[in-house]
Design a protein around this motif. Structure first.
Motif, PDB file in Angstrom:
ATOM      1  N   PRO B 326     -11.252  -2.446  20.085  1.00 37.75           N
ATOM      2  CA  PRO B 326      -9.838  -2.613  20.402  1.00 37.75           C
ATOM      3  C   PRO B 326      -8.997  -1.615  19.608  1.00 37.75           C
ATOM      4  O   PRO B 326      -9.308  -1.266  18.482  1.00 37.75           O
ATOM      5  N   GLU B 327      -7.901  -1.177  20.227  1.00 38.68           N
ATOM      6  CA  GLU B 327      -7.036  -0.216  19.554  1.00 38.68           C
ATOM      7  C   GLU B 327      -6.314  -0.922  18.415  1.00 38.68           C
ATOM      8  O   GLU B 327      -5.921  -2.082  18.535  1.00 38.68           O
ATOM      9  N   THR B 328      -6.156  -0.226  17.334  1.00 36.14           N
ATOM     10  CA  THR B 328      -5.493  -0.866  16.194  1.00 36.14           C
ATOM     11  C   THR B 328      -4.071  -0.348  16.073  1.00 36.14           C
ATOM     12  O   THR B 328      -3.753   0.759  16.478  1.00 36.14           O
ATOM     13  N   ARG B 329      -3.226  -1.213  15.525  1.00 39.13           N
ATOM     14  CA  ARG B 329      -1.826  -0.861  15.360  1.00 39.13           C
ATOM     15  C   ARG B 329      -1.638  -0.323  13.951  1.00 39.13           C
ATOM     16  O   ARG B 329      -2.289  -0.741  13.003  1.00 39.13           O
ATOM     17  N   GLU B 330      -0.703   0.609  13.855  1.00 41.52           N
ATOM     18  CA  GLU B 330      -0.350   1.110  12.547  1.00 41.52           C
ATOM     19  C   GLU B 330       0.623   0.116  11.939  1.00 41.52           C
ATOM     20  O   GLU B 330       1.491  -0.403  12.636  1.00 41.52           O
ATOM     21  N   ILE B 331       0.492  -0.167  10.650  1.00 44.24           N
ATOM     22  CA  ILE B 331       1.436  -1.131  10.064  1.00 44.24           C
ATOM     23  C   ILE B 331       2.205  -0.490   8.909  1.00 44.24           C
ATOM     24  O   ILE B 331       1.806   0.528   8.351  1.00 44.24           O
ATOM     25  N   GLN B 332       3.328  -1.128   8.589  1.00 41.45           N
ATOM     26  CA  GLN B 332       4.094  -0.740   7.408  1.00 41.45           C
ATOM     27  C   GLN B 332       3.465  -1.421   6.198  1.00 41.45           C
ATOM     28  O   GLN B 332       2.832  -2.467   6.334  1.00 41.45           O
ATOM     29  N   PRO B 333       3.636  -0.851   5.031  1.00 37.51           N
ATOM     30  CA  PRO B 333       3.044  -1.497   3.853  1.00 37.51           C
ATOM     31  C   PRO B 333       3.672  -2.859   3.589  1.00 37.51           C
ATOM     32  O   PRO B 333       4.839  -3.094   3.898  1.00 37.51           O
ATOM     33  N   HIS B 334       2.871  -3.715   3.018  1.00 29.54           N
ATOM     34  CA  HIS B 334       3.333  -5.043   2.622  1.00 29.54           C
ATOM     35  C   HIS B 334       3.945  -4.894   1.225  1.00 29.54           C
ATOM     36  O   HIS B 334       3.406  -4.156   0.390  1.00 29.54           O
ATOM     37  N   PRO B 335       5.065  -5.571   0.935  1.00 29.29           N
ATOM     38  CA  PRO B 335       5.708  -5.397  -0.374  1.00 29.29           C
ATOM     39  C   PRO B 335       4.746  -5.599  -1.537  1.00 29.29           C
ATOM     40  O   PRO B 335       4.875  -4.960  -2.581  1.00 29.29           O
ATOM     41  N   ARG B 336       3.777  -6.473  -1.351  1.00 27.17           N
ATOM     42  CA  ARG B 336       2.911  -6.764  -2.488  1.00 27.17           C
ATOM     43  C   ARG B 336       1.811  -5.729  -2.666  1.00 27.17           C
ATOM     44  O   ARG B 336       1.109  -5.727  -3.660  1.00 27.17           O
ATOM     45  N   GLY B 337       1.661  -4.872  -1.693  1.00 25.52           N
ATOM     46  CA  GLY B 337       0.546  -3.924  -1.758  1.00 25.52           C
ATOM     47  C   GLY B 337       0.914  -2.571  -2.319  1.00 25.52           C
ATOM     48  O   GLY B 337       0.096  -1.655  -2.263  1.00 25.52           O
ATOM     49  N   ILE B 338       2.125  -2.399  -2.838  1.00 27.70           N
ATOM     50  CA  ILE B 338       2.521  -1.070  -3.306  1.00 27.70           C
ATOM     51  C   ILE B 338       2.789  -1.100  -4.796  1.00 27.70           C
ATOM     52  O   ILE B 338       2.955  -2.159  -5.396  1.00 27.70           O
ATOM     53  N   GLU B 339       2.881   0.096  -5.348  1.00 31.57           N
ATOM     54  CA  GLU B 339       3.181   0.191  -6.761  1.00 31.57           C
ATOM     55  C   GLU B 339       4.591   0.761  -6.944  1.00 31.57           C
ATOM     56  O   GLU B 339       5.169   1.313  -6.007  1.00 31.57           O
ATOM     57  N   LEU B 340       5.081   0.654  -8.158  1.00 31.94           N
ATOM     58  CA  LEU B 340       6.478   1.000  -8.413  1.00 31.94           C
ATOM     59  C   LEU B 340       6.781   2.452  -8.034  1.00 31.94           C
ATOM     60  O   LEU B 340       7.764   2.749  -7.361  1.00 31.94           O
ATOM     61  N   GLY B 341       5.891   3.339  -8.421  1.00 25.35           N
ATOM     62  CA  GLY B 341       6.103   4.754  -8.119  1.00 25.35           C
ATOM     63  C   GLY B 341       6.205   4.999  -6.625  1.00 25.35           C
ATOM     64  O   GLY B 341       7.008   5.793  -6.141  1.00 25.35           O
ATOM     65  N   ILE B 342       5.330   4.285  -5.894  1.00 23.92           N
ATOM     66  CA  ILE B 342       5.339   4.451  -4.442  1.00 23.92           C
ATOM     67  C   ILE B 342       6.642   3.905  -3.856  1.00 23.92           C
ATOM     68  O   ILE B 342       7.229   4.491  -2.943  1.00 23.92           O
ATOM     69  N   LEU B 343       7.103   2.795  -4.429  1.00 22.79           N
ATOM     70  CA  LEU B 343       8.376   2.222  -3.972  1.00 22.79           C
ATOM     71  C   LEU B 343       9.497   3.249  -4.145  1.00 22.79           C
ATOM     72  O   LEU B 343      10.311   3.475  -3.237  1.00 22.79           O
ATOM     73  N   LEU B 344       9.513   3.897  -5.312  1.00 17.99           N
ATOM     74  CA  LEU B 344      10.551   4.899  -5.574  1.00 17.99           C
ATOM     75  C   LEU B 344      10.449   6.064  -4.579  1.00 17.99           C
ATOM     76  O   LEU B 344      11.446   6.528  -4.031  1.00 17.99           O
ATOM     77  N   GLN B 345       9.202   6.515  -4.337  1.00 17.26           N
ATOM     78  CA  GLN B 345       8.994   7.622  -3.410  1.00 17.26           C
ATOM     79  C   GLN B 345       9.457   7.238  -2.002  1.00 17.26           C
ATOM     80  O   GLN B 345      10.112   8.019  -1.305  1.00 17.26           O
ATOM     81  N   MET B 346       9.108   5.983  -1.608  1.00 15.55           N
ATOM     82  CA  MET B 346       9.503   5.521  -0.265  1.00 15.55           C
ATOM     83  C   MET B 346      11.025   5.498  -0.150  1.00 15.55           C
ATOM     84  O   MET B 346      11.596   5.879   0.888  1.00 15.55           O
ATOM     85  N   ALA B 347      11.688   5.063  -1.234  1.00 15.55           N
ATOM     86  CA  ALA B 347      13.153   4.995  -1.210  1.00 15.55           C
ATOM     87  C   ALA B 347      13.739   6.396  -1.066  1.00 15.55           C
ATOM     88  O   ALA B 347      14.684   6.632  -0.298  1.00 15.55           O
ATOM     89  N   LYS B 348      13.127   7.353  -1.783  1.00  9.79           N
ATOM     90  CA  LYS B 348      13.597   8.740  -1.724  1.00  9.79           C
ATOM     91  C   LYS B 348      13.464   9.278  -0.297  1.00  9.79           C
ATOM     92  O   LYS B 348      14.374   9.889   0.254  1.00  9.79           O
TER      93      LYS B 348
END
Lengths: 399, 696
Positions: B326-348
């Motif tokens: 079956p084809e899989t869907r792309e998902i957005q990250p779950h808040p609990r699965g990221i780290e602080l640096g990544i959060l900052l990068q995503m915000a940027k």
């Protein structure tokens, strides 16, 4: 005094000089009886096979009833003083994983016996093992019997199962036991003078039934049975049987059936008392018990083997002190001996016997056992010249 | 992305900051990896060969699936120095991988094959085989370093247009490709070059143009070493075929193999392959056609006769099932699965997208999964703002607060439709064609979550048949359908196997170890981001959540195996009992016939009938006496969709007892027998049974 000999066995039917009508008549009678006996055995075997076939055709349980030969199925007949087999039977089933092979073996031996009877031949136990031995059809290497032990035990089962004796099945055991003394017998037509047996003695055959062995002439007044041939050799060399006018026998440990049957016939037919000289240990005590009351595994044969009047003249536990034997003759009782002694003391046929209870407890108190040979430490011929004559004279024995 | 390194200092001549600065310069990724090739799995010549094949096959399968094409993949390994001395262990090989995927448009070819860390899969949370975009270009770079030869690429994105033939070499300094040949050609698939390798490649079945209407072909020349056994190309392809029953893989191994090759292939091929080969054209649907989607048609009948075959020097791994995963869907990250640096990068990144105008509320809603409008509002309040607060206005302290709130707040688990399990029937189909066993079962667990990332575990067991009986079970491990061949003992799945109590399922197991017996255990982890222990992607990191799911999946399979084994033991007992009776009744009938004259045949028949009746009764009684076996349990197994039994491969009980007579006591284990016509494998010594592969 010559004890009365039963008329039937007075004359040897097979003797070469047996030409008179009456002699021939005796032989005929014996032969006729053998024929009848064989016919009866054959009928029993065929009945057994018919029964199995019938059950198979009707889809019923296929089994043979075999009386159990264990202590629990042994009854002590106090009145007659012998052990008898009870009524308990075990079923040997074809469709039981643990019994299937034994069932097959029973049938194979049944067939072998039938062939033996038809051919009028006999085989030894070992011979029977080989007769029944072959590779089972449809397997690569499985044999019908894994060893002679299996075969022997099946033959004993057949004896009790068919209610026929070993000789009636035309099977005999290895000969064991020796006899010498003031008696002349006829064994399969050959006259044997037991006074002239040299140092080796007369080897007692496995079957000592009247149709094999007849008593011709007997002067002896009693029988002395000793446990082993070493002691027997001492007595024979000292010509004890000549001096004391007796018969001297030996059974190489527990006497085989042929020996026991012969003793029984000497006792029953010639009226000779039987005196036993055995070791002072549980094994010796049990040998005496077997001679006197019969054995557990052959309880069905007690009727013709047991000698309720047999006496135990020694060695006694008190002999260590009485004969002032040296310390060297003591053999320490081990745990096994103690256990066996307690077991024997608890057998019903020992339980009511005060003399034996005292004897066994004294042996246990001593804490050691003694062999007959221990008497030799006093003097080489002490046992033949002093010990036994004194016991007999004083009538000092256990019943 | 760059990696910077400072220069080394020399004691004799003190350096100044100025003199040092002259040597401080950027180094390219390509350069870094060229010197640290072990990080990418090119530690030694043997592994380099395997990694090259692995990266190319992974790419091909990913591309086909994304395009909705049932994959046909052909792997060719040519030995370019067949006349080398017998004792030389390594050689120059040309590896060619041809697929029927969507192809690559001309202008992207340089980027895809000529640059490291260029790919479509890195920036997204979607389940796929490749993740970083290092693979194939690194293989090309390795080839260039060891042989100086460029990569040769053929690609045909449109079935009616011509294909492109490109040859390119990577410039490691610039991380850019240099094209040496660029022409159009009609030769796709590139048969003409591969035609003359051996008799198998001359057959029209090989690289049939109809099977490869579109697609890509990559050839890389490299120094390598071809050797069979554990961690070999053969094992990799076998396991890939098991985890991808929808793919058809064709493998042309080199004609010459290294001198010290160990013949130690885990699963035996059928030596008499020619008799059993499946005519490919009969089985396939129209070659190259797009898949009919995810309908369930034809799923219920798996044909156990589809097995790996070898013919004319080519190994065919046939397609076991005509259905794409079956084809899989792309998902957005779950808040609990990221780290602080990544959060900052995503915000940027979010700021940049919205030219500085994006609100925190929208950021939370759009860039994360499982953040409901009310939850987004709550988060805004917690950091001391409101729904209109701009992302650009947040201070680092506020981001830290938001990050802490992510960890503490109650959120639903991430969505799981991004995961594509292989599927129970597909697992069975894959094992059936690759492993010659008698019992197969499979289990797919419900998705679960580790560190905010969804994952899913599947397990399957194959038992008996031709598998070696006197060895520990073999564990085959997969992550996103890619076989993991190395570092078994470091892998979470291996630990899960050891922690499962196989003794409950009638298998012997040393304490904490793998169970012993003719057993293959397969474990598959599917996740949008598989936690590997290292960059070379060889073992799954040991997260409690993952190991627990693995154990649960193994237990489901184990219970079914236990049921089957108990049943088998019961049958064995029954047969043994029957056997005993049947052996003796012949003798009994003959004896009775001799004694009393009853008809032997009639008697034998009666007794035989009775024996058969008795053994049935005896078994029924055994059941009633409180044994765990239910009367219809075997029937239950047969009706169980998750179980496949191949009765013909079950070791015959009768033969087994005869065998025991023959072999005497030195090998008490069950004999493993090949199916009809094949020769029997026997224990060759105490140290281990050599399993040889029939190559003809």
């Amino acid at each position: 005094m010559i004890p009365a000999i039963m008329p039937m066995y007075k004359i040897n039917p097979m003797a070469k000089d047996a030409t008179t009508k009456s002699k021939t008549g005796t032989r005929d009678r014996i032969n006729q009886r053998i024929r009848q006996r064989d016919k009866a055995t054959l009928t029993k075997i065929v009945d057994l096979a018919d029964d199995v076939a019938g059950c198979a055709f009707k889809g019923r349980d296929i089994r043979v009833d075999i009386p159990t030969r264990t202590r629990s199925n042994t009854i002590w007949n106090k009145k007659r003083g012998i052990l008898q087999m009870g009524d308990a039977k075990s079923q040997r089933e074809l469709f039981n994983l643990n019994q299937a092979k034994q069932f097959m073996q029973t049938m194979l031996h049944g067939n072998s016996i039938k062939e033996l009877i038809n051919a009028q031949k006999t085989l030894s136990l070992r011979g029977m093992f080989y007769k029944g031995l072959h590779t089972i059809q449809g397997t690569k290497s499985e044999k019908t019997f894994d060893g002679q032990d299996e075969s022997d035990s099946i033959l004993e089962d057949l004896e009790v199962g068919l209610g026929a004796l070993r000789e009636e099945l035309h099977v005999y055991a290895k000969k064991r036991g020796t006899m010498v003394g003031n008696i002349t017998i006829v064994d399969s037509g050959d006259e044997i003078d037991c006074r002239r047996m040299g140092s080796g003695g007369y080897a007692v055959p496995s079957i000592t039934e009247p149709d094999i062995i007849q008593f011709k002439k007997c002067e002896a007044k009693f029988v002395l049975h000793v446990e082993k041939d070493t002691v027997w050799g001492r007595f024979n060399e000292d010509r004890f049987w000549e001096k004391h006018n007796c018969i001297l026998t030996e059974g190489s440990g527990q006497p085989p059936r042929g020996m026991r049957r012969l003793l029984r016939r000497l006792n029953e037919e010639l009226g000779l008392p039987i005196y036993c000289l055995l070791d002072c240990d549980p094994w010796g005590h049990y040998i005496f018990s077997v001679i006197k009351q019969g054995s557990i595994s052959l309880a069905f044969e007690s009727e013709r083997l047991a000698i309720p009047s047999a006496k135990f003249i020694g060695v006694r536990a008190m002999d260590y002190a009485r004969c002032q034997l040296s310390d060297d003759v003591q053999i320490k009782l081990n745990d096994n001996d103690t256990k066996r002694a307690r077991e024997i003391a608890a057998y019903p046929w020992f339980q009511g016997n005060k003399g034996w209870q005292k004897e066994i407890s004294q042996m246990m108190q001593n804490g050691f056992k003694m062999e007959v040979e221990s008497l030799i430490t006093k003097d080489i011929s002490y046992v033949t010249e002093e010990y036994v004559p004194e016991r007999l004279k004083k009538k000092d024995w256990l019943d | 992305m760059t990696v910077s390194m400072s220069g080394t200092s020399r004691r004799s001549k003190p350096e100044t900051a100025d003199s040092m600065s002259a040597r401080q310069k950027e180094i390219s990724v390509s350069e870094f990896f060229a010197k640290n090739r072990h990080l990418l799995g090119f530690d030694n010549p043997r592994k380099a060969l395997l990694t090259t094949v692995k990266e190319a096959v992974d790419n091909s399968l990913d591309a086909c699936e994304e395009a909705g094409i049932l994959p046909n993949v052909t792997v060719v390994i040519e030995d370019l120095q067949p006349d080398r001395p017998a004792n030389s262990k390594q050689s120059r090989y040309r590896i060619t991988i041809v697929d029927n995927g969507p192809g690559i448009v001309r202008k992207q070819i340089e980027n895809v094959f000529g640059r490291l860390l260029f790919g479509s899969k890195f920036h997204r949370l979607k389940m796929s085989r490749g993740q970083q975009g290092i693979g194939i270009s690194a293989a090309g770079m390795y080839g260039l370093i060891t042989t100086g030869k460029p990569m040769v690429i053929f690609s045909r994105p449109h079935s009616r247009k011509v294909a492109h033939h490109i040859e390119l070499a990577m410039n490691t300094k610039t991380n850019r490709a240099e094209v040496t040949v660029d022409e159009e050609t009609e030769d796709f698939p590139p048969r003409s070059r591969l035609y003359s390798i051996n008799s198998g490649t001359r057959s029209p079945e090989f690289l049939n143009a109809e099977d490869y209407m579109t697609g890509t072909s990559v050839s890389i020349e490299l120094e390598g070493r071809y050797q069979k056994g554990r961690g070999s190309v053969d094992e990799f392809l076998e396991l890939t075929a098991i985890a991808n029953p929808h793919a058809r893989i064709t493998f042309v191994p080199p004609t010459r193999i290294s001198a010290d090759e160990q013949e130690d292939l885990p699963f035996t091929y059928n030596g008499n392959g020619a008799a059993r080969i499946q005519p490919a054209s009969d089985r396939e649907d129209q070659p190259g056609s797009r898949s009919a989607g995810h309908n369930n048609g034809g799923l219920s009948d798996i044909d156990p006769n589809i097995t790996t075959v070898e013919k004319d020097g080519i190994i065919y791994y046939p397609r076991g099932i005509d259905q794409l995963p079956p084809e899989t869907r792309e998902i957005q990250p779950h808040p609990r699965g990221i780290e602080l640096g990544i959060l900052l990068q995503m915000a940027k990144d979010f700021e940049a997208e919205n030219r500085g105008g994006g609100t925190l509320y929208n950021f939370l809603q759009e860039k994360f999964s499982r953040v409901s409008p009310s939850k987004a509002g709550e988060f805004c309040k917690v950091v001391g703002g409101h729904s209109r607060t701009k992302v650009s206005d947040l201070s680092p302290q506020q981001f830290e607060k938001l990050f802490r709130e992510f960890q503490e707040s109650k959120l639903p688990a991430p969505p799981t439709d991004c995961l594509a399990p292989i599927g129970i029937r597909q697992l069975q189909s894959g094992l059936l064609k690759g492993v010659k066993a008698e019992f197969y079962t499979a289990e797919t667990r419900e998705p679960a979550v580790y560190r905010g990332r969804p994952f899913l575990v599947e397990a399957a067991i194959a038992y008996g048949g031709e598998l070696p009986a006197d060895q520990p079970a073999r564990v085959i491990r997969f992550a996103n359908r890619v076989p993991l061949l190395f570092q078994q003992s470091a892998c979470s799945s291996f630990k899960a196997c050891g922690e499962t109590s196989w003794r409950n399922y009638n298998l012997s197991q040393p304490r904490g170890g793998l169970p012993n017996g003719p057993l293959v255990i397969m474990i598959h982890l599917a996740s949008v981001w598989v936690p590997f222990t290292s960059e070379s992607k060889e073992a799954i990191a040991d997260y409690d959540e993952i190991r627990k799911e693995m154990k649960l999946a193994l237990m489901v399979c184990g219970r079914k195996l236990g049921t089957y084994l108990r049943k088998r033991q019961k049958m064995q007992r029954e047969a043994a009992r029957r056997d005993v009776f049947e052996r003796y009744i012949g003798e009994v009938s003959k004896a009775i016939n001799a004694i009393a004259g009853h008809d032997t045949k009639k008697l034998y028949d009666c007794l035989l009938a009775e024996a058969r009746r008795r053994t049935a009764i005896a078994d029924a009684q055994l059941d009633e006496e409180g044994k765990t076996i239910k009367k219809d349990e075997h029937e239950d197994l047969k009706n169980d969709d998750t179980v496949v039994l191949v009765e013909s491969r079950a070791v015959h009980l009768q033969d087994q007892t005869d065998e025991a007579d023959d072999e005497s006591a030195d090998d008490g284990q069950e004999m493993v027998k090949l199916s009809s016509g094949s020769r029997r494998r026997k224990a060759s010594g105490k140290s281990g049974r050599s399993r040889d592969r029939d190559v003809e």
